[in-house]
Design an enzyme around this catalytic site. Structure first.
Site, PDB file in Angstrom:
ATOM      1  N   ASP A 165       9.543   7.904   0.529  1.00 37.11           N
ATOM      2  CA  ASP A 165       9.417   7.443   1.916  1.00 37.11           C
ATOM      3  C   ASP A 165      10.433   8.126   2.830  1.00 37.11           C
ATOM      4  OD1 ASP A 165       7.236   5.866   1.519  1.00 37.11           O
ATOM      5  OD2 ASP A 165       8.313   3.972   1.453  1.00 37.11           O
ATOM      6  N   SER A 196       6.879   1.464   6.390  1.00 42.73           N
ATOM      7  CA  SER A 196       5.837   0.998   7.302  1.00 42.73           C
ATOM      8  C   SER A 196       5.564  -0.496   7.110  1.00 42.73           C
ATOM      9  CB  SER A 196       4.532   1.753   7.056  1.00 42.73           C
ATOM     10  OG  SER A 196       4.725   3.127   7.235  1.00 42.73           O
ATOM     11  N   THR A 214       1.613  -2.024  -3.319  1.00 41.43           N
ATOM     12  CA  THR A 214       2.503  -2.844  -2.482  1.00 41.43           C
ATOM     13  C   THR A 214       1.855  -4.227  -2.402  1.00 41.43           C
ATOM     14  OG1 THR A 214       3.316  -0.936  -1.300  1.00 41.43           O
ATOM     15  CG2 THR A 214       3.627  -3.022  -0.190  1.00 41.43           C
ATOM     16  N   ASN A 260       6.345   1.163  -4.042  1.00 44.92           N
ATOM     17  CA  ASN A 260       5.699   2.335  -3.446  1.00 44.92           C
ATOM     18  C   ASN A 260       4.359   2.640  -4.116  1.00 44.92           C
ATOM     19  OD1 ASN A 260       5.457   4.164  -1.413  1.00 44.92           O
ATOM     20  ND2 ASN A 260       6.479   5.803  -2.493  1.00 44.92           N
ATOM     21  N   THR A 311       7.446  -3.947  -2.296  1.00 44.42           N
ATOM     22  CA  THR A 311       6.832  -2.729  -2.826  1.00 44.42           C
ATOM     23  C   THR A 311       7.659  -2.068  -3.913  1.00 44.42           C
ATOM     24  OG1 THR A 311       5.825  -0.624  -2.146  1.00 44.42           O
ATOM     25  CG2 THR A 311       7.941  -1.160  -1.147  1.00 44.42           C
TER      26      THR A 311
HETATM   27  O1  DON Z   1       7.576   1.116   2.586  1.00 46.32           O
HETATM   28  C1  DON Z   1       6.521   1.726   2.786  1.00 46.32           C
HETATM   29  O2  DON Z   1       6.079   1.960   3.885  1.00 46.32           O
HETATM   30  C2  DON Z   1       5.700   2.179   1.586  1.00 46.32           C
HETATM   31  N1  DON Z   1       6.561   2.364   0.442  1.00 46.32           N
HETATM   32  C3  DON Z   1       4.625   1.172   1.330  1.00 46.32           C
HETATM   33  C4  DON Z   1       3.698   1.636   0.253  1.00 46.32           C
HETATM   34  C5  DON Z   1       2.381   0.970   0.278  1.00 46.32           C
HETATM   35  O3  DON Z   1       2.072   0.158   1.105  1.00 46.32           O
HETATM   36  C6  DON Z   1       1.469   1.406  -0.787  1.00 46.32           C
HETATM   37  N2  DON Z   1       0.184   0.797  -0.637  1.00 46.32           N
HETATM   38  N3  DON Z   1      -0.752   1.309  -0.268  1.00 46.32           N
END
Ligand code: DON
Length: 564
Positions: free
Chosen positions: A413, A443, A371, A391, A389
Site C-alpha cells: 500500500d 483506502s 479485507t 491486504n 485487513t
Molecule cells: O488498506 C487498504 O486500502 C488495502 N490494504 C485494503 C485491501 C482490500 O480492501 C482488499 N480487498 N479487496
C-alpha cells in the site's frame, strides 16, 4: 497532527445544535451486528449476552474474524476502528494500521534497473508491515471496554482450537493465492491441508493461533509484541527474507486519530482520517456534488457527475495523502468549500475531463474482495464501524513457524516508486513513499452517518474501490434507504488512473453506457462484482434497528436482538 477546516466544523456545530434542540431520543434498546462471517457475528452477540458494550463486542468480532476469515484480516494485520459514543458525542478512530519496519527503505522493492519487483512487494515476509491489530484489540478493551480482554478473546480462541467449516469465500480467495502459499509448505498445511483447497465444510483448526491468542489474552500487548511470540515472529519472518526486529514489535503504538467530520444535506458524516485516504476523499466528493440535485438526474448524469468528482478526489489522494505523522497533509485546503468550487468549475456535464488533463500519472487495476468490515451497535447506541485487513487474500501467504500468525502484505500500500501502481492500480508519490516506522496509506473507510432521525454504520473491503462504495452507500442512506439497499446497490467506480468508469455487470443498459461513452468516458464492465458491505441502521423516529450483509457473498451474518 492533522488540522480540521473551519467551514465543515461550523456545519457540524450547526448539526449538533439541531440535534440537541430535538426532544431526547431514546436509546435503541437493541444490539445489532453485521459482519462478513456468521461465526464472528455470533461472537459479538455472545459478548453482548455477557453484558459487554459495543467496544467489547468489536474486539470479539475482530478476533473471531481473524480466525474464521483468514483471507481477509487477522492478528498479523491491521485496521481502523471508528468509535462513536452518543452519551457525550465522542468519536475517535483507533488506528491499528501496520508500520514499515525500521530497516525498510524507499527503494526496497526496486531491482537494479529501478523497476518494482512485484513479487517482493506482495509475497512473503518482506511484504509484511509490523502488525497493529493485536495492539488495537488490547487498546480497545483497556480504554473503552467493560469486560476483561481474556473474555473478549474467548470466542476466537475457541474457534481457533475447535475449528470452523470452510465456506465458498474461503475457497474462492484461496484459489487466488494457493500457488504462492505452496512456496511455504508449513503455512499451506494450515490453510490447505495436504496441499489442496479444502472441501466445503472441511474443518480448519489453528492450534498455534489459539496459543498466540491465549498469550495475548493473558499478557496483553506483551503477549504478542514481546517475549516468545515476538521472538518466533521475527525469526520466522527473517528466515524467509523479512527485515523485522524485536524492537519493531516492541515499539509498535496504536494511535487515536481525530475523525474526519463533514456534513451533507442535513446529515453528519463521521469517517476515517489519515492514514486512511477514505474520509478526506468522500468529504471532497460530497463537497463537489452538494450543489447539484442528484435525485433529479438521470442515471447517466449521476454516474457522470460522481465519476468526475471521484476522479478529482483520487488525483488528490495520489498527490497529497500519506501517514499524517510523516507528511503534512493539506486537509484544510482539500476540504475547503473554495477548493471544491475550484475543482467543480472544471467539471462539465456535457463531457468527461480526461484524467491526463489533471496533473499527475497513469495505470492498471485488478479485482479483489478480501479485507473485512463489520458494523455494530449496542443498546445504548454506541457504534463501531471497523475495516480490517491483511491486504491481498491470505496476506503475504506466510506464517512464521509456531505462531499461527498469517502475515499481511500491507507494504504494497506504499508507493514503491513514484507513479507506479500498486496491486489496486493506485498510484502515489512522495507523501506515500516508504520510510521506517511509517504507516502506509489506506483506502479503508469505516463510516458513520447521522441525522436527527437516523443513524447508519457502514463500510466494506475492496481496495481502491472502498471509498466509492462507501460513498454510494452513504448517498443511498441519505436518500432514505435501509441497509439491505446500501449493501446490495450496483456499484460503479472511477479512481483517476486508469482513466475509466468501471461498472458492475448489469448496472447500466447498453444505451446508458453508450451515452457515457459519448461524453468521452472510457467504460469498462467488470466480469466480477466487488465489495462486501456490512451495514447497521437505527431509525430513531420509527424505532427500527436493521442490519444487513452484502448479498454478493453468502457467508455474512447480520442480526438484531433485544439488548439485555
Ligand atoms: O488498506 C487498504 O486500502 C488495502 N490494504 C485494503 C485491501 C482490500 O480492501 C482488499 N480487498 N479487496
Amino acid at each position: 497532527m492533522i488540522r480540521f477546516p473551519s467551514a465543515p466544523g461550523a456545519r457540524v456545530l450547526a448539526f449538533l445544535v439541531l440535534l440537541v434542540s430535538l426532544p431526547a431520543l431514546a436509546a435503541p434498546g437493541r444490539v445489532a451486528v453485521s459482519s462478513a462471517h456468521e461465526l464472528a457475528t455470533a461472537a459479538g452477540l455472545e459478548i453482548f449476552e455477557q453484558g459487554g458494550n459495543a467496544f467489547d463486542a468489536a474486539v470479539a468480532v475482530s478476533a473471531a474474524l481473524a480466525v474464521v476469515e483468514p483471507a481477509s484480516s487477522g492478528i498479523g494485520g491491521g485496521g481502523f476502528w471508528l468509535l462513536h459514543r452518543p452519551e457525550d458525542d465522542f468519536s475517535t478512530m483507533v488506528d491499528g494500521r501496520e508500520t514499515a519496519p525500521a530497516a525498510a527503505t524507499r527503494d526496497m522493492y526496486l531491482d537494479d534497473d529501478g523497476e518494482v519487483v512485484r513479487d517482493l512487494a506482495i509475497n512473503g515476509p518482506l511484504a509484511a508491515g509490523i502488525p497493529g491489530a493485536p495492539a488495537a484489540w488490547v487498546h480497545l478493551a483497556d480504554r473503552y471496554g467493560t469486560l476483561p480482554l481474556a473474555q473478549l478473546l474467548g470466542p476466537a480462541i475457541r474457534l481457533a482450537e475447535e475449528g470452523f467449516p470452510v465456506d465458498s469465500k474461503y475457497q474462492t480467495l484461496l484459489n487466488f493465492r494457493a500457488h504462492i502459499m505452496l512456496r511455504w509448505p508449513d503455512t499451506a498445511e494450515i490453510f490447505m491441508p495436504g496441499g489442496d483447497i479444502p472441501e466445503l465444510g472441511a474443518i480448519i483448526r489453528q492450534p498455534e493461533l489459539a496459543n498466540t491468542l491465549r498469550a495475548l489474552a493473558e499478557q496483553g500487548f506483551d503477549g504478542f509484541y514481546r517475549g516468545p511470540v515476538a521472538e518466533k515472529l521475527v525469526a520466522g519472518a527473517n528466515a524467509e527474507g523479512g527485515i523485522w526486529s524485536l524492537d519493531d514489535l516492541a515499539a509498535y503504538e496504536v494511535v487515536e486519530r481525530e475523525v474526519i467530520r463533514t456534513s451533507y444535506r442535513g446529515h453528519e458524516l463521521i469517517t476515517a482520517s489519515p492514514p486512511s485516504s477514505g474520509g478526506i476523499a468522500i468529504a471532497q466528493i460530497l463537497n463537489l456534488v452538494e450543489p447539484y440535485d442528484l435525485a433529479a438526474m438521470s442515471r447517466v448524469e449521476r454516474v457522470h457527475l460522481l465519476s468526475e468528482a471521484m476522479r478529482r478526489a483520487y488525483r488528490d489522494r495520489a498527490l497529497y495523502l500519506g501517514d499524517p505523522d510523516f507528511v503534512e497533509i493539506p486537509t484544510d485546503m482539500l476540504l475547503s468549500p473554495h477548493y471544491a468550487a475550484g475543482l467543480r468549475a472544471g467539471i462539465r456535464m456535457d463531457r468527461a475531463t480526461p484524467s491526463a488533463a489533471l496533473a499527475a500519472d497513469p495505470s492498471l487495476l485488478p479485482e479483489s474482495d478480501n479485507t473485512t468490515h463489520f458494523s455494530l451497535m449496542d443498546g445504548d447506541g454506541n457504534l463501531v464501524s471497523a475495516t480490517l485487513t491483511i491486504n491481498l487474500p491470505y496476506g503475504a501467504a506466510y506464517v512464521p513457524p509456531g505462531t499461527g500468525v498469517l502475515l499481511n502484505n500491507e507494504m504494497d500500500d506504499f508507493s514503491a516508486a513514484p507513479g507506479v501502481p500498486n496491486e489496486y492500480g493506485l498510484i502515489g508519490f512522495e507523501a506515500n513513499a516508504i520510510e521506517p516506522g511509517k504507516r502506509m496509506l489506506s483506502s479503508m473507510t469505516p463510516t458513520i452517518v447521522q441525522s436527527p432521525e437516523r443513524v447508519a454504520v457502514l463500510g466494506t473491503p475492496g481496495g481502491a474501490r472502498i471509498i466509492t462504495m462507501v460513498l454510494l452507500g452513504v448517498l443511498d442512506f441519505i436518500d432514505g434507504n435501509d441497509p439491505a439497499s446500501w449493501v446490495s446497490l450496483p456499484r460503479f467506480h472511477h479512481q483517476y488512473q486508469p482513466d475509466e468508469i468501471s461498472l458492475e455487470r448489469g448496472f447500466l443498459t447498453e444505451e446508458e453506457i453508450a451515452e457515457l461513452e459519448a461524453l468521452g468516458h472510457e467504460v469498462t464492465v467488470r466480469a466480477r462484482t466487488w465489495g462486501n458491505m456490512h451495514g447497521v441502521m437505527w431509525d430513531r423516529v420509527n424505532d427500527r434497528v436493521e442490519a444487513a450483509h452484502d448479498p454478493r457473498w453468502d457467508s455474512g451474518g447480520a442480526e438484531v436482538r433485544d439488548s439485555r
